[in-house]
Design a protein around this motif. Structure first.
Motif, PDB file in Angstrom:
ATOM      1  N   GLY A  67       0.847  -1.188   0.000  1.00 45.20           N
ATOM      2  CA  GLY A  67       0.000   0.000   0.000  1.00 45.20           C
ATOM      3  C   GLY A  67       0.878   1.232   0.000  1.00 45.20           C
ATOM      4  N   PRO A  68       0.300   2.377   0.215  1.00 44.70           N
ATOM      5  CA  PRO A  68       1.091   3.614   0.210  1.00 44.70           C
ATOM      6  C   PRO A  68       2.114   3.637   1.350  1.00 44.70           C
ATOM      7  CG  PRO A  68      -1.271   4.087   0.179  1.00 44.70           C
ATOM      8  CD  PRO A  68      -1.119   2.620   0.415  1.00 44.70           C
ATOM      9  N   LEU A  69       3.252   4.247   1.076  1.00 46.07           N
ATOM     10  CA  LEU A  69       4.283   4.422   2.096  1.00 46.07           C
ATOM     11  C   LEU A  69       3.896   5.594   2.992  1.00 46.07           C
ATOM     12  CD1 LEU A  69       7.127   3.635   3.154  1.00 46.07           C
ATOM     13  CD2 LEU A  69       8.050   5.344   1.570  1.00 46.07           C
ATOM     14  N   PRO A  70       3.744   5.357   4.294  1.00 42.60           N
ATOM     15  CA  PRO A  70       3.416   6.472   5.195  1.00 42.60           C
ATOM     16  C   PRO A  70       4.526   7.528   5.180  1.00 42.60           C
ATOM     17  CG  PRO A  70       3.074   4.356   6.292  1.00 42.60           C
ATOM     18  CD  PRO A  70       3.783   4.074   5.002  1.00 42.60           C
ATOM     19  N   ALA A  71       4.148   8.773   5.445  1.00 39.21           N
ATOM     20  CA  ALA A  71       5.109   9.880   5.438  1.00 39.21           C
ATOM     21  C   ALA A  71       6.270   9.620   6.385  1.00 39.21           C
ATOM     22  CB  ALA A  71       4.403  11.184   5.786  1.00 39.21           C
ATOM     23  N   ALA A  72       6.007   9.037   7.545  1.00 39.03           N
ATOM     24  CA  ALA A  72       7.089   8.764   8.513  1.00 39.03           C
ATOM     25  C   ALA A  72       8.073   7.752   7.942  1.00 39.03           C
ATOM     26  CB  ALA A  72       6.502   8.258   9.827  1.00 39.03           C
ATOM     27  N   GLY A  73       7.585   6.746   7.240  1.00 38.56           N
ATOM     28  CA  GLY A  73       8.463   5.763   6.612  1.00 38.56           C
ATOM     29  C   GLY A  73       9.331   6.397   5.538  1.00 38.56           C
ATOM     30  N   LYS A  74       8.729   7.286   4.753  1.00 33.35           N
ATOM     31  CA  LYS A  74       9.481   7.969   3.707  1.00 33.35           C
ATOM     32  C   LYS A  74      10.589   8.829   4.312  1.00 33.35           C
ATOM     33  CE  LYS A  74       9.046  10.895  -0.346  1.00 33.35           C
ATOM     34  NZ  LYS A  74       8.196  11.703  -1.182  1.00 33.35           N
ATOM     35  N   ARG A  75      10.278   9.545   5.382  1.00 30.39           N
ATOM     36  CA  ARG A  75      11.295  10.378   6.047  1.00 30.39           C
ATOM     37  C   ARG A  75      12.452   9.528   6.556  1.00 30.39           C
ATOM     38  NH1 ARG A  75       6.879  13.018   7.864  1.00 30.39           N
ATOM     39  NH2 ARG A  75       6.872  11.950   9.877  1.00 30.39           N
ATOM     40  N   LYS A  76      12.151   8.379   7.153  1.00 29.63           N
ATOM     41  CA  LYS A  76      13.198   7.489   7.660  1.00 29.63           C
ATOM     42  C   LYS A  76      14.123   7.035   6.530  1.00 29.63           C
ATOM     43  CE  LYS A  76      10.725   5.514  11.596  1.00 29.63           C
ATOM     44  NZ  LYS A  76      10.156   4.285  12.172  1.00 29.63           N
ATOM     45  N   LEU A  77      13.533   6.721   5.400  1.00 33.98           N
ATOM     46  CA  LEU A  77      14.343   6.297   4.254  1.00 33.98           C
ATOM     47  C   LEU A  77      15.209   7.435   3.745  1.00 33.98           C
ATOM     48  CD1 LEU A  77      11.782   4.126   2.268  1.00 33.98           C
ATOM     49  CD2 LEU A  77      13.696   3.325   3.671  1.00 33.98           C
ATOM     50  N   GLU A  78      14.615   8.597   3.566  1.00 35.53           N
ATOM     51  CA  GLU A  78      15.370   9.750   3.048  1.00 35.53           C
ATOM     52  C   GLU A  78      16.527  10.114   3.976  1.00 35.53           C
ATOM     53  OE1 GLU A  78      12.088  12.451   2.584  1.00 35.53           O
ATOM     54  OE2 GLU A  78      11.756  11.828   0.502  1.00 35.53           O
ATOM     55  N   GLU A  79      16.327   9.982   5.282  1.00 36.68           N
ATOM     56  CA  GLU A  79      17.387  10.270   6.247  1.00 36.68           C
ATOM     57  C   GLU A  79      18.535   9.256   6.165  1.00 36.68           C
ATOM     58  OE1 GLU A  79      15.248  10.198   9.938  1.00 36.68           O
ATOM     59  OE2 GLU A  79      14.300  12.152   9.565  1.00 36.68           O
ATOM     60  N   ALA A  80      18.245   8.064   5.685  1.00 33.80           N
ATOM     61  CA  ALA A  80      19.250   7.001   5.625  1.00 33.80           C
ATOM     62  C   ALA A  80      20.099   7.038   4.361  1.00 33.80           C
ATOM     63  CB  ALA A  80      18.565   5.636   5.743  1.00 33.80           C
ATOM     64  N   VAL A  81      19.700   7.801   3.364  1.00 39.24           N
ATOM     65  CA  VAL A  81      20.447   7.852   2.099  1.00 39.24           C
ATOM     66  C   VAL A  81      21.800   8.524   2.328  1.00 39.24           C
ATOM     67  CG1 VAL A  81      20.484   8.776  -0.256  1.00 39.24           C
ATOM     68  CG2 VAL A  81      18.347   7.941   0.710  1.00 39.24           C
ATOM     69  N   GLU A  82      22.846   7.830   1.893  1.00 40.35           N
ATOM     70  CA  GLU A  82      24.194   8.396   1.951  1.00 40.35           C
ATOM     71  C   GLU A  82      24.756   8.392   0.537  1.00 40.35           C
ATOM     72  OE1 GLU A  82      26.498   6.249   4.851  1.00 40.35           O
ATOM     73  OE2 GLU A  82      25.205   6.897   6.499  1.00 40.35           O
ATOM     74  N   LYS A  83      25.197   9.539   0.070  1.00 41.47           N
ATOM     75  CA  LYS A  83      25.757   9.632  -1.284  1.00 41.47           C
ATOM     76  C   LYS A  83      26.856   8.607  -1.447  1.00 41.47           C
ATOM     77  CE  LYS A  83      23.164  12.828  -2.893  1.00 41.47           C
ATOM     78  NZ  LYS A  83      22.200  12.476  -3.893  1.00 41.47           N
ATOM     79  N   PRO A  84      26.935   7.944  -2.555  1.00 43.97           N
ATOM     80  CA  PRO A  84      26.263   8.170  -3.834  1.00 43.97           C
ATOM     81  C   PRO A  84      24.952   7.396  -4.007  1.00 43.97           C
ATOM     82  CG  PRO A  84      28.012   6.582  -4.152  1.00 43.97           C
ATOM     83  CD  PRO A  84      28.036   6.973  -2.688  1.00 43.97           C
ATOM     84  N   GLU A  85      24.373   6.884  -2.933  1.00 45.18           N
ATOM     85  CA  GLU A  85      23.100   6.184  -3.050  1.00 45.18           C
ATOM     86  C   GLU A  85      22.020   7.144  -3.540  1.00 45.18           C
ATOM     87  OE1 GLU A  85      22.883   2.707   0.244  1.00 45.18           O
ATOM     88  OE2 GLU A  85      22.642   4.749   1.021  1.00 45.18           O
ATOM     89  N   GLU A  86      21.000   6.550  -4.152  1.00 40.86           N
ATOM     90  CA  GLU A  86      19.844   7.343  -4.580  1.00 40.86           C
ATOM     91  C   GLU A  86      18.576   6.583  -4.242  1.00 40.86           C
ATOM     92  OE1 GLU A  86      19.779   9.527  -8.166  1.00 40.86           O
ATOM     93  OE2 GLU A  86      21.953   9.443  -8.392  1.00 40.86           O
ATOM     94  N   LEU A  87      17.514   7.348  -4.038  1.00 46.05           N
ATOM     95  CA  LEU A  87      16.233   6.791  -3.635  1.00 46.05           C
ATOM     96  C   LEU A  87      15.122   7.568  -4.321  1.00 46.05           C
ATOM     97  CD1 LEU A  87      14.561   5.082  -1.396  1.00 46.05           C
ATOM     98  CD2 LEU A  87      14.579   7.241  -0.142  1.00 46.05           C
ATOM     99  N   VAL A  88      14.142   6.835  -4.866  1.00 49.29           N
ATOM    100  CA  VAL A  88      12.954   7.458  -5.439  1.00 49.29           C
ATOM    101  C   VAL A  88      11.742   6.656  -4.982  1.00 49.29           C
ATOM    102  CG1 VAL A  88      11.689   8.049  -7.541  1.00 49.29           C
ATOM    103  CG2 VAL A  88      14.181   8.308  -7.472  1.00 49.29           C
ATOM    104  N   VAL A  89      10.814   7.332  -4.323  1.00 51.68           N
ATOM    105  CA  VAL A  89       9.542   6.715  -3.957  1.00 51.68           C
ATOM    106  C   VAL A  89       8.543   7.118  -5.029  1.00 51.68           C
ATOM    107  CG1 VAL A  89       7.708   6.588  -2.233  1.00 51.68           C
ATOM    108  CG2 VAL A  89      10.096   6.848  -1.496  1.00 51.68           C
ATOM    109  N   SER A  90       7.933   6.105  -5.659  1.00 51.91           N
ATOM    110  CA  SER A  90       7.012   6.364  -6.762  1.00 51.91           C
ATOM    111  C   SER A  90       5.811   5.442  -6.619  1.00 51.91           C
ATOM    112  CB  SER A  90       7.735   6.129  -8.094  1.00 51.91           C
ATOM    113  OG  SER A  90       6.865   6.356  -9.179  1.00 51.91           O
ATOM    114  N   GLY A  91       4.716   5.988  -6.134  1.00 49.33           N
ATOM    115  CA  GLY A  91       3.517   5.176  -5.949  1.00 49.33           C
ATOM    116  C   GLY A  91       3.756   4.084  -4.925  1.00 49.33           C
ATOM    117  N   ARG A  92       3.495   2.844  -5.314  1.00 49.56           N
ATOM    118  CA  ARG A  92       3.675   1.706  -4.414  1.00 49.56           C
ATOM    119  C   ARG A  92       5.026   1.022  -4.602  1.00 49.56           C
ATOM    120  NH1 ARG A  92      -0.638  -2.464  -5.119  1.00 49.56           N
ATOM    121  NH2 ARG A  92      -0.221  -2.054  -7.295  1.00 49.56           N
TER     122      ARG A  92
END
Length: 158
Positions: free
Chosen positions: A88-113
Motif C-alpha cells: 500500500g502507500p508508504l506512510p510519510a514517517a516511513g518515507k522520512r526514515k528512508l530519506e534520512e538514511a540515504v548516503e551519497k552516492p546512493e539514490e532513492l525514489v519513492v514512486s507510488g507503491r
C-alpha cells in the motif's frame, strides 16, 4: 519452490512458474491482486506452517515499474539497483526514515507503491538498505534487484 508451485496449482492457480529460490512466483488468477495475495498467504500458512507476507503485481503493473524506472540513467549494475514493492502507500514517517538514511552516492525514489533504490557501493554497510529490509516502514514490502524484476516481467509475459 517445487512444492510451493505444486500447492499453488492444486489450489486452482494457473500458469504457475517460480524464479530462483526466494519466493518469486508468477501465476494466473481470476481474483484481484489483494485477494490473490491473501489466498497465497493462507495457502503458505496451511501447507508450510509459515506466516509470509505476499505482495502481488499484475503484468501491467510490472511493465509500468520497468518503464518508469527513475534511476535508469544512474543505476548501471542491476544487482545493486533494487525495487521495493509495497502492499500500500508508504506512510510519510516511513518515507522520512528512508530519506534520512540515504548516503551519497546512493539514490532513492519513492514512486507510488514502489521504492527504487541505487546502492552503487553495495548493501553490506548501507543504512538505506537496512531500513528498506526492515519491518518499520509502516507497510508490507518486499524487495527485488533489477535483474529479478525484469526476469519476472519476462515470465509474466510468457
Amino acid at each position: 519452490m517445487a512444492k510451493l508451485r505444486e500447492a499453488l496449482e492444486k489450489a486452482g492457480f494457473d500458469d504457475v512458474r517460480t524464479h530462483l529460490q526466494s519466493g518469486n512466483v508468477v501465476l494466473s488468477s481470476k481474483t484481484k491482486p489483494e485477494q490473490t495475495a491473501r489466498a497465497c498467504e493462507r495457502l503458505i500458512k496451511a501447507e508450510f506452517g509459515l506466516e509470509i507476507d505476499v505482495v502481488v503485481r499484475t503484468p501491467a503493473d510490472l511493465a509500468r515499474v520497468v518503464a518508469r524506472n527513475p534511476l535508469g540513467k544512474v543505476a548501471k549494475d542491476p544487482k545493486r539497483h533494487q525495487v521495493s514493492f509495497l502492499a500500500g502507500p508508504l506512510p510519510a514517517a516511513g518515507k522520512r526514515k528512508l530519506e534520512e538514511a540515504v548516503e551519497k552516492p546512493e539514490e532513492l525514489v519513492v514512486s507510488g507503491r514502489e521504492i527504487y533504490a541505487w546502492h552503487p557501493e553495495g548493501v553490506a554497510r548501507s543504512k538505506l538498505w537496512a531500513r528498506l529490509a526492515g519491518r518499520d516502514l509502516g507497510v508490507t514490502a518486499t524487495a527485488r534487484n533489477w535483474t529479478t524484476v525484469t526476469k519476472l516481467l519476462e515470465l509474466a509475459g510468457e
